[in-house]
Design an enzyme around this catalytic site. Structure first.
Site, PDB file in Angstrom:
ATOM      1  N   GLU A  15      49.873  24.504  -1.370  1.00 57.81           N
ATOM      2  CA  GLU A  15      51.046  24.912  -0.593  1.00 57.81           C
ATOM      3  C   GLU A  15      51.636  23.722   0.165  1.00 57.81           C
ATOM      4  O   GLU A  15      50.901  22.926   0.749  1.00 57.81           O
ATOM      5  CB  GLU A  15      50.588  25.991   0.404  1.00 57.81           C
ATOM      6  CG  GLU A  15      51.683  26.632   1.223  1.00 57.81           C
ATOM      7  CD  GLU A  15      51.118  27.643   2.243  1.00 57.81           C
ATOM      8  OE1 GLU A  15      49.880  27.638   2.471  1.00 57.81           O
ATOM      9  OE2 GLU A  15      51.902  28.425   2.801  1.00 57.81           O
ATOM     10  N   LYS A  68      57.363  33.646   0.100  1.00 57.22           N
ATOM     11  CA  LYS A  68      56.180  34.205   0.784  1.00 57.22           C
ATOM     12  C   LYS A  68      56.541  35.470   1.558  1.00 57.22           C
ATOM     13  O   LYS A  68      57.437  35.458   2.394  1.00 57.22           O
ATOM     14  CB  LYS A  68      55.615  33.130   1.726  1.00 57.22           C
ATOM     15  CG  LYS A  68      54.258  33.441   2.335  1.00 57.22           C
ATOM     16  CD  LYS A  68      53.739  32.174   3.068  1.00 57.22           C
ATOM     17  CE  LYS A  68      52.321  32.332   3.579  1.00 57.22           C
ATOM     18  NZ  LYS A  68      51.788  31.026   4.086  1.00 57.22           N
ATOM     19  N   CYS A  96      49.431  31.674  -0.182  1.00 61.33           N
ATOM     20  CA  CYS A  96      48.442  31.630   0.913  1.00 61.33           C
ATOM     21  C   CYS A  96      48.201  32.978   1.596  1.00 61.33           C
ATOM     22  O   CYS A  96      47.510  33.810   1.023  1.00 61.33           O
ATOM     23  CB  CYS A  96      48.831  30.543   1.914  1.00 61.33           C
ATOM     24  SG  CYS A  96      47.421  29.967   2.922  1.00 61.33           S
TER      25      CYS A  96
END
Lengths: 307, 307
Positions: A45, A118, A155
């Site tokens: 990331e 995200k 993540c």
């Protein structure tokens, strides 16, 4: 649909705060992955620099860029030259005041095949992401590539079984998580071990519950707190590839830099789903409560309540 | 709400097909658990006899009984005498033609505090449960006891992250799974290991993803296939208790008979939820697809699709 086995690579590295330097390192690692036969490679990331979310500073927004933009153009050239599907990560400027933590997928001819913004945004000491990132408004949809459908998330998403399930139900052939996670150097060794083990366990469980291979690429190395308030983050590496029974194909150590390969076999994956038919037995009539924040005793999931 | 730490026990044993014999054994194990200080004890699935679902036979329905009925009355006397919350398992006859695989919860004064009818029903070689058990129509609601709210489910439910999440969102303080799972003796050792590891991993992951302790009680020993078609089932034991980070409090071996205890600390559990605030960040606006069987490319999870 690709039905032949192929090699996947997770790239693990520590990063300086110099983009050109990081790009040179990643280019070399991607070349290694391709030369070892990888067809797909996953980067950690926010690989262009330091994990800047350790503090909240307006100056950090200067790092943001458009998609497509410089990073996707660089990755596109590499994907085409190396004949490699590449999953990268961009701090995306979508508009003034709307910035995202975005994963990008380059197909092996260099086409920008798709992106994912995200959805689950953390905000915890050392990970002040809610300051920087607008939550994604994509649905959970995999990106179609020459090697199949890639369910790429980012993540913090990796802690949510809902996200993995939705990607799988939308037809993903693999799940992939660019990641930046590490230890507070001041935590006890026991607590560090519990945290890293939780991180592995919850992701391996997504693989098992959905009968799907999973890749996680994390950064490594120590990065200081820019605000100087605490001990910074010791990124725990541990990038891994697991199969549809959660079986580890390869796991990197905490401090290793490199590309780590394992084979994905689509035919094996389908055979696991036949032996462990969880999708057949999901009680979709009883899952409405999953779209609620909390199910207190007065709300009801089903029409018929026989208790 | 109980806020003091307390001891939980998982009971692991092999069973004959003689109910009185099994009851004597379980009574002795529950007495041991109570004498060691346990406040709650979990029994394996369908503990009154052999795991009869290895074949499909109408005669097996003779095992079914009402709830409340003989088994809950027996457990009620024990719960009261031993001052123990007991989670048991009954092949329930609800009506002619409606039979359930039901978990029952006796509070420590012997009250039948509640029940749960298995929602996810397996049907695989050796586990022909769809023949016997009507799927439950309970919502996923924990049972309130003197020690807190028990999110009791049954075996196959343990593979579904949705079920664990719904129990947690309905206020469960712990999750508990009476279980009967084992190996096909003809599988390879590698495959056996992958299966048992998957079983542990997916349940530990429910604990982690929901910040909640979890108990699983499995049977052990070999039971032949009544139809004589295959090698039967070698139940793999491995009963365990884990905490809200998936950390193992105790795990039994594959062949052990006994009661296995670990401490549950409600205050610690809430502190883990504060450090790992997954409930805060769930994207309930984007989870509608979880109530669908499969999300093809024409269905949309969210109003706004920016891809």
């Amino acid at each position: 649909m690709n039905a032949k086995p192929y090699l996947c690579a997770v790239i693990q590295a520590s990063f300086s705060d110099n983009r050109e330097e990081n790009w040179r390192q990643l280019e070399s690692l991607l070349e290694q992955a391709a030369s070892q036969g990888a067809g797909l490679a996953l980067l950690p990331e926010l690989h262009n620099g330091h994990y800047f979310c350790q503090h909240e500073s307006n100056r950090e927004f200067e790092r943001a860029e458009a998609v497509p933009g410089p990073t996707t153009e660089w990755l596109s050239r590499l994907a085409d030259r190396l004949d490699l599907v590449i999953i990268g990560s961009v701090f995306e400027r979508r508009a003034a005041g709307i910035y995202h933590n975005t994963a990008v997928v380059l197909d092996n001819d260099g086409t920008l095949a798709g992106q994912y913004r995200k959805m689950h945004i953390p905000d915890d000491p050392g990970y002040y992401e809610k300051f920087y990132f607008t939550p994604g408004d994509n649905p959970f949809r995999p990106v179609t590539t020459r090697l199949g459908k890639v369910g790429v998330m980012v993540c913090w998403d990796q802690w949510f079984p809902e996200a993995a399930r939705l990607m799988a139900l939308a037809g993903a052939d693999i799940l992939a998580f660019p990641t930046a996670i590490g230890w507070d150097p001041e935590d006890t060794e026991d607590e560090k071990e519990r945290q890293q083990d939780s991180w592995m366990t919850v992701q391996r469980s997504h693989a098992i519950a959905n009968g799907i291979p999973l890749l996680a690429a994390n950064r490594t190395g120590h990065e200081p707190d820019p605000a100087g308030n605490n001990a910074g983050i010791q990124f725990w590496g541990g990038s891994f590839i697991c199969g549809p029974q959660g079986e580890i194909g390869h796991q990197a150590g905490a401090d290793e830099t490199g590309c780590f390969l394992a084979e994905i076999d689509p035919v094996h994956n389908e055979s696991v789903r036949r032996s462990w038919p969880f999708f057949r037995d999901r009680r979709i009539d009883a899952y409405a409560g999953l779209t609620r924040r909390w199910n207190d005793s007065t709300s009801h999931d089903m029409e018929t309540d026989n208790d």
